[in-house]
Scaffold this motif. Sequence first.
Motif, PDB file in Angstrom:
ATOM      1  N   PHE A  85       0.822  -1.233   0.107  1.00 26.15           N
ATOM      2  CA  PHE A  85      -0.130   0.145   0.014  1.00 26.15           C
ATOM      3  C   PHE A  85       0.843   1.368  -0.076  1.00 26.15           C
ATOM      4  CE2 PHE A  85      -2.939  -3.136   1.542  1.00 26.15           C
ATOM      5  CZ  PHE A  85      -4.038  -2.573   1.352  1.00 26.15           C
ATOM      6  N   THR A  86       0.411   2.353  -0.741  1.00 28.22           N
ATOM      7  CA  THR A  86       0.935   3.607  -0.365  1.00 28.22           C
ATOM      8  C   THR A  86       0.067   3.923   0.847  1.00 28.22           C
ATOM      9  OG1 THR A  86      -0.981   4.877  -1.798  1.00 28.22           O
ATOM     10  CG2 THR A  86       0.983   4.164  -3.079  1.00 28.22           C
ATOM     11  N   LYS A  87       0.643   4.940   1.451  1.00 22.60           N
ATOM     12  CA  LYS A  87      -0.011   5.481   2.795  1.00 22.60           C
ATOM     13  C   LYS A  87      -1.344   6.251   2.683  1.00 22.60           C
ATOM     14  CE  LYS A  87       0.620   9.190   6.320  1.00 22.60           C
ATOM     15  NZ  LYS A  87       1.586  10.203   6.934  1.00 22.60           N
ATOM     16  N   ARG A  88      -1.590   6.779   1.508  1.00 17.97           N
ATOM     17  CA  ARG A  88      -3.018   7.462   1.197  1.00 17.97           C
ATOM     18  C   ARG A  88      -4.148   6.323   1.003  1.00 17.97           C
ATOM     19  NH1 ARG A  88      -2.184  12.567  -2.517  1.00 17.97           N
ATOM     20  NH2 ARG A  88      -4.302  12.836  -1.852  1.00 17.97           N
ATOM     21  N   ALA A  89      -3.276   5.279   0.169  1.00 20.06           N
ATOM     22  CA  ALA A  89      -4.175   4.030  -0.083  1.00 20.06           C
ATOM     23  C   ALA A  89      -4.551   3.334   1.082  1.00 20.06           C
ATOM     24  CB  ALA A  89      -3.640   3.205  -1.356  1.00 20.06           C
ATOM     25  N   PHE A  90      -3.699   3.304   1.992  1.00 23.56           N
ATOM     26  CA  PHE A  90      -4.022   2.495   3.394  1.00 23.56           C
ATOM     27  C   PHE A  90      -5.158   3.264   4.130  1.00 23.56           C
ATOM     28  CE2 PHE A  90      -3.383   1.122   7.639  1.00 23.56           C
ATOM     29  CZ  PHE A  90      -3.139  -0.380   7.308  1.00 23.56           C
ATOM     30  N   VAL A  91      -4.990   4.430   4.160  1.00 22.23           N
ATOM     31  CA  VAL A  91      -5.885   5.401   4.834  1.00 22.23           C
ATOM     32  C   VAL A  91      -7.369   5.277   4.267  1.00 22.23           C
ATOM     33  CG1 VAL A  91      -6.493   7.741   5.719  1.00 22.23           C
ATOM     34  CG2 VAL A  91      -4.219   6.946   5.853  1.00 22.23           C
ATOM     35  N   GLU A  92      -7.308   5.131   2.902  1.00 26.79           N
ATOM     36  CA  GLU A  92      -8.729   5.254   2.071  1.00 26.79           C
ATOM     37  C   GLU A  92      -9.266   3.775   2.595  1.00 26.79           C
ATOM     38  OE1 GLU A  92     -10.449   7.012  -0.059  1.00 26.79           O
ATOM     39  OE2 GLU A  92      -8.985   8.786   0.020  1.00 26.79           O
ATOM     40  N   THR A  93      -8.548   2.651   2.437  1.00 25.54           N
ATOM     41  CA  THR A  93      -8.879   1.257   2.560  1.00 25.54           C
ATOM     42  C   THR A  93      -9.533   1.248   4.171  1.00 25.54           C
ATOM     43  OG1 THR A  93      -7.115   0.516   1.316  1.00 25.54           O
ATOM     44  CG2 THR A  93      -8.393  -1.117   2.846  1.00 25.54           C
ATOM     45  N   ALA A  94      -8.864   1.821   5.022  1.00 22.99           N
ATOM     46  CA  ALA A  94      -9.529   1.674   6.435  1.00 22.99           C
ATOM     47  C   ALA A  94     -10.728   2.612   6.570  1.00 22.99           C
ATOM     48  CB  ALA A  94      -8.527   2.613   7.394  1.00 22.99           C
ATOM     49  N   GLN A  95     -11.056   3.347   5.814  1.00 23.80           N
ATOM     50  CA  GLN A  95     -12.316   4.262   5.601  1.00 23.80           C
ATOM     51  C   GLN A  95     -13.384   3.593   4.656  1.00 23.80           C
ATOM     52  OE1 GLN A  95     -11.131   8.229   4.562  1.00 23.80           O
ATOM     53  NE2 GLN A  95     -10.291   8.595   6.618  1.00 23.80           N
ATOM     54  N   ALA A  96     -13.044   2.648   4.102  1.00 21.11           N
ATOM     55  CA  ALA A  96     -13.901   1.906   3.049  1.00 21.11           C
ATOM     56  C   ALA A  96     -14.980   1.080   3.657  1.00 21.11           C
ATOM     57  CB  ALA A  96     -13.094   1.310   1.936  1.00 21.11           C
ATOM     58  N   ALA A  97     -15.865   0.443   3.017  1.00 18.93           N
ATOM     59  CA  ALA A  97     -16.878  -0.693   3.578  1.00 18.93           C
ATOM     60  C   ALA A  97     -16.213  -1.859   3.732  1.00 18.93           C
ATOM     61  CB  ALA A  97     -17.977  -0.609   2.412  1.00 18.93           C
ATOM     62  N   PRO A  98     -16.769  -2.711   4.564  1.00 23.42           N
ATOM     63  CA  PRO A  98     -15.884  -4.019   4.876  1.00 23.42           C
ATOM     64  C   PRO A  98     -15.601  -4.884   3.580  1.00 23.42           C
ATOM     65  CG  PRO A  98     -17.574  -3.521   6.586  1.00 23.42           C
ATOM     66  CD  PRO A  98     -17.821  -2.510   5.613  1.00 23.42           C
ATOM     67  N   GLU A  99     -16.623  -4.769   2.715  1.00 18.65           N
ATOM     68  CA  GLU A  99     -16.654  -5.618   1.483  1.00 18.65           C
ATOM     69  C   GLU A  99     -15.431  -4.989   0.528  1.00 18.65           C
ATOM     70  OE1 GLU A  99     -20.840  -5.652   3.152  1.00 18.65           O
ATOM     71  OE2 GLU A  99     -19.271  -4.065   2.900  1.00 18.65           O
ATOM     72  N   VAL A 100     -15.264  -3.914   0.473  1.00 22.34           N
ATOM     73  CA  VAL A 100     -14.439  -2.949  -0.194  1.00 22.34           C
ATOM     74  C   VAL A 100     -12.897  -3.576   0.409  1.00 22.34           C
ATOM     75  CG1 VAL A 100     -13.689  -1.011  -1.139  1.00 22.34           C
ATOM     76  CG2 VAL A 100     -15.929  -1.143  -1.135  1.00 22.34           C
ATOM     77  N   GLN A 101     -12.701  -3.249   1.696  1.00 24.00           N
ATOM     78  CA  GLN A 101     -11.568  -3.720   2.418  1.00 24.00           C
ATOM     79  C   GLN A 101     -11.208  -5.299   1.911  1.00 24.00           C
ATOM     80  OE1 GLN A 101     -12.293  -3.324   6.523  1.00 24.00           O
ATOM     81  NE2 GLN A 101     -12.252  -0.758   6.277  1.00 24.00           N
ATOM     82  N   GLN A 102     -12.382  -6.151   1.775  1.00 25.62           N
ATOM     83  CA  GLN A 102     -11.799  -7.665   1.672  1.00 25.62           C
ATOM     84  C   GLN A 102     -11.479  -7.638   0.091  1.00 25.62           C
ATOM     85  OE1 GLN A 102     -12.237 -10.194   4.242  1.00 25.62           O
ATOM     86  NE2 GLN A 102     -11.131 -11.118   2.431  1.00 25.62           N
ATOM     87  N   MET A 103     -11.975  -7.071  -0.655  1.00 24.56           N
ATOM     88  CA  MET A 103     -11.658  -6.790  -2.104  1.00 24.56           C
ATOM     89  C   MET A 103     -10.352  -6.475  -2.118  1.00 24.56           C
ATOM     90  SD  MET A 103     -14.860  -6.125  -4.373  1.00 24.56           S
ATOM     91  CE  MET A 103     -15.399  -4.458  -3.669  1.00 24.56           C
ATOM     92  N   ILE A 104      -9.884  -5.305  -1.582  1.00 24.04           N
ATOM     93  CA  ILE A 104      -8.741  -4.843  -1.541  1.00 24.04           C
ATOM     94  C   ILE A 104      -7.432  -5.709  -0.842  1.00 24.04           C
ATOM     95  CG2 ILE A 104      -7.129  -2.970  -0.873  1.00 24.04           C
ATOM     96  CD1 ILE A 104      -9.817  -1.046  -1.012  1.00 24.04           C
ATOM     97  N   GLY A 105      -8.076  -6.484   0.202  1.00 30.03           N
ATOM     98  CA  GLY A 105      -6.964  -7.382   0.636  1.00 30.03           C
ATOM     99  C   GLY A 105      -6.717  -8.476  -0.017  1.00 30.03           C
ATOM    100  N   ASP A 106      -7.662  -8.957  -0.885  1.00 36.07           N
ATOM    101  CA  ASP A 106      -7.285 -10.105  -1.889  1.00 36.07           C
ATOM    102  C   ASP A 106      -6.343  -9.546  -2.827  1.00 36.07           C
ATOM    103  OD1 ASP A 106      -9.148 -11.658  -0.399  1.00 36.07           O
ATOM    104  OD2 ASP A 106     -11.080 -10.989  -1.879  1.00 36.07           O
ATOM    105  N   THR A 107      -6.638  -8.399  -3.383  1.00 35.80           N
ATOM    106  CA  THR A 107      -5.570  -7.834  -4.443  1.00 35.80           C
ATOM    107  C   THR A 107      -4.128  -7.723  -3.854  1.00 35.80           C
ATOM    108  OG1 THR A 107      -7.566  -6.699  -5.560  1.00 35.80           O
ATOM    109  CG2 THR A 107      -5.258  -6.093  -6.091  1.00 35.80           C
ATOM    110  N   ALA A 108      -4.147  -7.100  -2.615  1.00 33.97           N
ATOM    111  CA  ALA A 108      -2.833  -6.966  -1.957  1.00 33.97           C
ATOM    112  C   ALA A 108      -2.113  -8.459  -1.791  1.00 33.97           C
ATOM    113  CB  ALA A 108      -2.885  -6.421  -0.779  1.00 33.97           C
TER     114      ALA A 108
END
Length: 358
Positions: A124-147
Amino acid sequence: MVQAPQLPTNLAPSDSEPFLDLGFQLPDPEDDQILDLEFQQQIETAWQVCDRFDLQTDIWRGRILKTVRDREKKRGEGRGVGFLNWLKDREISKSQAYNLIELANSADTLLDSGCLEPEDVNQFTKRAFVETAQAAPEVQQMIGDTARKGDRITRREVRQLSDDWTAMTSDLLPVEVREKAADQTIPTRYLAPLVKQLEKLPESHQVSIRDAVAQNPDVDTLKQVTSEARYLSRYLESATQVQALNNESLNLELALEEALRLGCLNSTAELVSQAAQLEQAIAKLYTTWKRINTLSERVYVDTGASSPHLRTLLSCLDRLSSHSIEFCLGDPKGEGFSRTIRLKLDDDQEASDVGTWE
């Protein structure tokens, strides 16, 4: 816990090193033999390394700050004065400290929920990580799978996934719009801002805006209703804060309907917002004026003939501490633009009570 990045053994910090050497060489900007593509790749690699260290450092700083704060909260005295002094000694503002604590809490939440593994943070970039923390749980899961696949996560990817999820799942959007978003006829980046504004509005206003979008499901309509929803939310939020509008003869909803009919919603919303700010400024000015009076009296009692300069200072400030306040706006010499502002402050209660303006 976020794992520390693996560094070469010769990068351990020591007293003789002014900063941590991250082990890469920046390209020579004056070397014409380096192709632009190669130059950009080297710069991007170095930037990503710095970005990774910046994120991990801030997460750990947040954890440190949280530890100090909780310790002071449990054992300290004076409503967190110890923690504030700790921040002051390190030249850290209170807002900056709590932003870092929030980042650390977000990291722990994402890791504890299983959305991310410790090593995934490096993607993650720093700003991407902050955005992820503020996203919906479903979005967090999708981003986690990508990471976990090893893909680099930037703020753009996080926002795109968030916008896509909002466009496909929000009940605040009519079916016609969600269908166009699904077949990519309408870009999802136009839908997330509308949903954000609709969430602030009462259901009656949500319905009218949804109907307008359903009749004309296109980009131009989305832009127009998003702007309208923004002004509506500003009007409704500010109107409840303005004391001058607490009048039985005033119907805020009917006034809003008239503003919509006449096409002056923008100006009306701004008018109400400015009125709220003015009343807040008046309250702040009154309390500051009372404080100046208290301090002036205290200094006057402590001074005498042996302190003529202090007496002169009090005399100069008299125009701000008296009931008739006078202030020159602009050039005090009157050579350029200048206006003399005079305000009369009358308190209709005892000295310790809140007064009124005339």
